[in-house]
Design a protein around this motif. Structure first.
Motif, PDB file in Angstrom:
ATOM      1  N   SER A 192       0.828  -1.221   0.000  1.00  0.00           N
ATOM      2  CA  SER A 192       0.000   0.000   0.000  1.00  0.00           C
ATOM      3  C   SER A 192       0.857   1.264   0.000  1.00  0.00           C
ATOM      4  O   SER A 192       0.719   2.101  -0.910  1.00  0.00           O
ATOM      5  N   PRO A 193       1.773   1.445   0.979  1.00  0.00           N
ATOM      6  CA  PRO A 193       2.623   2.642   0.915  1.00  0.00           C
ATOM      7  C   PRO A 193       3.543   2.665  -0.310  1.00  0.00           C
ATOM      8  O   PRO A 193       3.798   3.743  -0.867  1.00  0.00           O
ATOM      9  N   LEU A 194       4.025   1.509  -0.741  1.00  0.00           N
ATOM     10  CA  LEU A 194       4.934   1.535  -1.899  1.00  0.00           C
ATOM     11  C   LEU A 194       4.172   1.959  -3.152  1.00  0.00           C
ATOM     12  O   LEU A 194       4.665   2.766  -3.957  1.00  0.00           O
ATOM     13  N   ASP A 195       2.964   1.431  -3.327  1.00  0.00           N
ATOM     14  CA  ASP A 195       2.159   1.859  -4.485  1.00  0.00           C
ATOM     15  C   ASP A 195       1.814   3.343  -4.382  1.00  0.00           C
ATOM     16  O   ASP A 195       1.849   4.078  -5.376  1.00  0.00           O
ATOM     17  N   ALA A 196       1.473   3.786  -3.167  1.00  0.00           N
ATOM     18  CA  ALA A 196       1.154   5.206  -2.981  1.00  0.00           C
ATOM     19  C   ALA A 196       2.348   6.072  -3.346  1.00  0.00           C
ATOM     20  O   ALA A 196       2.204   7.136  -3.967  1.00  0.00           O
ATOM     21  N   SER A 197       3.551   5.607  -3.006  1.00  0.00           N
ATOM     22  CA  SER A 197       4.742   6.438  -3.269  1.00  0.00           C
ATOM     23  C   SER A 197       4.909   6.677  -4.771  1.00  0.00           C
ATOM     24  O   SER A 197       5.400   7.730  -5.188  1.00  0.00           O
ATOM     25  N   LYS A 198       4.493   5.703  -5.590  1.00  0.00           N
ATOM     26  CA  LYS A 198       4.611   5.898  -7.048  1.00  0.00           C
ATOM     27  C   LYS A 198       3.643   6.990  -7.520  1.00  0.00           C
ATOM     28  O   LYS A 198       3.996   7.837  -8.350  1.00  0.00           O
ATOM     29  N   GLU A 254       8.295  -3.056  -4.814  1.00  0.00           N
ATOM     30  CA  GLU A 254       9.587  -2.351  -4.839  1.00  0.00           C
ATOM     31  C   GLU A 254      10.335  -2.540  -6.167  1.00  0.00           C
ATOM     32  O   GLU A 254      11.252  -1.793  -6.460  1.00  0.00           O
ATOM     33  N   VAL A 255       9.944  -3.552  -6.946  1.00  0.00           N
ATOM     34  CA  VAL A 255      10.618  -3.767  -8.239  1.00  0.00           C
ATOM     35  C   VAL A 255       9.620  -3.782  -9.403  1.00  0.00           C
ATOM     36  O   VAL A 255       9.909  -4.324 -10.459  1.00  0.00           O
ATOM     37  N   THR A 256       8.440  -3.219  -9.186  1.00  0.00           N
ATOM     38  CA  THR A 256       7.484  -3.111 -10.299  1.00  0.00           C
ATOM     39  C   THR A 256       7.190  -1.630 -10.565  1.00  0.00           C
ATOM     40  O   THR A 256       7.350  -0.792  -9.674  1.00  0.00           O
ATOM     41  N   PRO A 257       6.702  -1.325 -11.763  1.00  0.00           N
ATOM     42  CA  PRO A 257       6.305   0.061 -12.034  1.00  0.00           C
ATOM     43  C   PRO A 257       4.870   0.337 -11.598  1.00  0.00           C
ATOM     44  O   PRO A 257       4.406   1.465 -11.685  1.00  0.00           O
ATOM     45  N   GLU A 292       7.565   3.009 -17.361  1.00  0.00           N
ATOM     46  CA  GLU A 292       8.971   2.723 -17.008  1.00  0.00           C
ATOM     47  C   GLU A 292       9.537   3.747 -16.030  1.00  0.00           C
ATOM     48  O   GLU A 292      10.477   3.462 -15.301  1.00  0.00           O
ATOM     49  N   ASP A 293       8.941   4.951 -15.987  1.00  0.00           N
ATOM     50  CA  ASP A 293       9.439   5.985 -15.070  1.00  0.00           C
ATOM     51  C   ASP A 293       8.922   5.813 -13.640  1.00  0.00           C
ATOM     52  O   ASP A 293       9.330   6.565 -12.748  1.00  0.00           O
ATOM     53  N   THR A 294       7.998   4.895 -13.420  1.00  0.00           N
ATOM     54  CA  THR A 294       7.504   4.710 -12.041  1.00  0.00           C
ATOM     55  C   THR A 294       8.124   3.479 -11.369  1.00  0.00           C
ATOM     56  O   THR A 294       7.714   3.101 -10.270  1.00  0.00           O
ATOM     57  N   PHE A 295       9.081   2.855 -12.014  1.00  0.00           N
ATOM     58  CA  PHE A 295       9.887   1.858 -11.283  1.00  0.00           C
ATOM     59  C   PHE A 295      10.646   2.592 -10.179  1.00  0.00           C
ATOM     60  O   PHE A 295      11.259   3.645 -10.453  1.00  0.00           O
ATOM     61  N   PRO A 296      10.669   2.072  -8.960  1.00  0.00           N
ATOM     62  CA  PRO A 296      11.576   2.679  -7.979  1.00  0.00           C
ATOM     63  C   PRO A 296      13.014   2.643  -8.505  1.00  0.00           C
ATOM     64  O   PRO A 296      13.397   1.709  -9.208  1.00  0.00           O
ATOM     65  N   GLN A 297      13.777   3.668  -8.188  1.00  0.00           N
ATOM     66  CA  GLN A 297      15.191   3.669  -8.603  1.00  0.00           C
ATOM     67  C   GLN A 297      15.983   2.657  -7.793  1.00  0.00           C
ATOM     68  O   GLN A 297      16.889   2.018  -8.310  1.00  0.00           O
TER      69      GLN A 297
END
Ligand code: NAP
Ligand code: ZN
Length: 368
Positions: A98-104, A143-146, A164-169
């Motif tokens: 949930s937080p990781l998706d929100a961060s994108k 953490e490894v998906t866009p 491709e720009d919403t993959f975490p760096q």
């Protein structure tokens, strides 16, 4: 062979990876906007590690800790506004999916003045801010998906955006952050990760390279079934689960998910069932439905799991997963219609009509 393989994320995996690689945080600027849930960041210890590193490096930070489970457009819009006001240089997502998706979503909204619905255009004038993702569950592989999967109250479902720009760096993967996860959340999230590997393996979009990752994740899930059922969640098992979840994320980055996820979204949206459990309830009937088209791959998958057949697998899953909500036939018909609208339904190896989805659901859930 004809395929694309791209993971836009540098993975740093292992105990203390955040503190041991603190210089990675310096690359993205001087102002970090931290996106997390009410408890996950604090309970996992990840927020403390990150705050320590940021303070040590002299990076200013702001913590948004109001991410809902299954975040809505409204929720990420609020966080995006705050990130804009803070003038963030980069985003740090800490938590479960949930937080990781929100961060994108926040990484896009912080630099683009758009209505949250426009996230789904997947075309953004300004490049999303860089994201550092730190999972505290071993499940979504976000953490490894866009992908960012958000609740659409306007459409009565959940929908995914991402490019491709919403993959975490960077993904920092430290299994220590999952040590205190309650066993029900551990099971739900592990089953979600397995579904990513399985649905990707059986997807029309699977590739030779995604299959290698899927087979490794499936093998690891097989090794973890008994520990999950018996609650033997030692650090060794926790690390395996985190590795499996990461592999599952890499698989769906290439294949997407299929009908299990589409059907699961309705159980989460209407009945509040956790994402992984909602998916897991359909596994047995999904395999039976697809066996006609994919017997070779399903047999190979069962072999990798170390399980004799689909029914035996179903019994093991039943020991892991439970639910106490009821469903009417009309509700299941509605869920089947909604699943037909998900693009991922078209990726299923066997073409699924609305009636097929209804039958999978009615066999999987005890409709009233
Ligand atoms: P979650 O909704 O992120 O978290 C579930 C619960 O576990 C929350 O209450 C959370 O607390 C708590 N929690 C998380 N880490 C914890 C820790 N270390 N210790 C104690 N409690 C902890 O669950 P999830 O299954 O990881 O993520 C589900 C979401 O991810 C769904 O929205 C799903 O659609 C999405 N998803 C995304 C992808 C993708 O590719 N992007 C793939 C699959 C699923 P808080 O309330 O504090 O957060
Ligand atoms: Zn999932």
């Amino acid at each position: 062979m004809n395929f694309k393989f791209f993971i836009g994320t540098k993975v740093l995996f292992g105990e203390n990876c955040v503190t041991e690689n603190k210089n990675e945080f310096k690359k993205f600027g001087k102002r970090a906007f931290v996106v997390t849930g009410k408890n996950s960041g604090k309970l996992s210890g990840a927020l403390d590690d990150v705050a320590g590193v940021l303070e040590n490096l002299g990076i200013d930070y702001y913590i948004f800790d109001r991410v809902e489970n299954n975040p809505s457009l409204e929720n990420v819009n609020e966080a995006g506004r705050e990130a804009r006001t803070f003038k963030a240089d980069f985003i740090i997502g800490i938590g479960g999916g949930s937080p990781l998706d929100a961060s994108k979503a926040v990484s896009v909204l912080a630099v683009n003045h758009i209505e949250p619905k426009e996230l789904y255009s997947n075309v953004f004038i300004n490049k999303p801010l860089p994201i550092i993702a730190i999972p505290t569950t071993a499940g979504t592989g976000s953490e490894v998906t866009p992908y960012s999967i958000l609740t659409r109250r306007d459409l009565n479902t959940k929908m995914s955006f991402g490019n491709e720009d919403t993959f975490p760096q960077i993904a920092f993967e430290d299994a220590r952050y999952t040590y205190d996860l309650p066993s029900n959340v551990t099971i739900d999230t592990a089953v979600d990760a397995f579904c990513h590997a399985m649905e990707g393996y059986l997807s029309r979009r699977s590739t030779p390279a995604s299959d290698v990752l899927a087979q490794e994740a499936i093998t690891i899930f097989g090794q973890c079934i008994n520990p999950l059922i018996n609650g033997q969640l030692d650090p060794y098992v926790r690390e395996k689960l985190m590795y499996m979840a990461m592999l599952g994320g890499m698989v769906i980055s290439h294949t997407g998910t299929t009908i299990i996820h589409g059907m699961g979204y309705s159980l989460t949206y209407f009945k509040d069932l956790p994402h992984g459990r909602a998916n897991g309830l359909f596994i047995k009937e999904y395999l039976k439905f697809n066996y006609r088209e994919a017997s070779g791959k399903i047999d190979r998958m069962l072999e990798l799991l170390g399980i004799a057949g689909i029914d035996e697998f179903g019994e093991l899953l039943e020991k892991m997963l439970n639910y106490n909500c009821t469903f009417t036939e009309d509700e299941l018909k509605q869920y089947a219609s909604l699943t037909m609208k998900q693009k991922s339904t078209t990726y299923n190896i066997r073409t699924a009509a609305k009636q097929d989805l209804f039958e999978i659901m009615i066999k999987s859930l005890k409709a009233q």
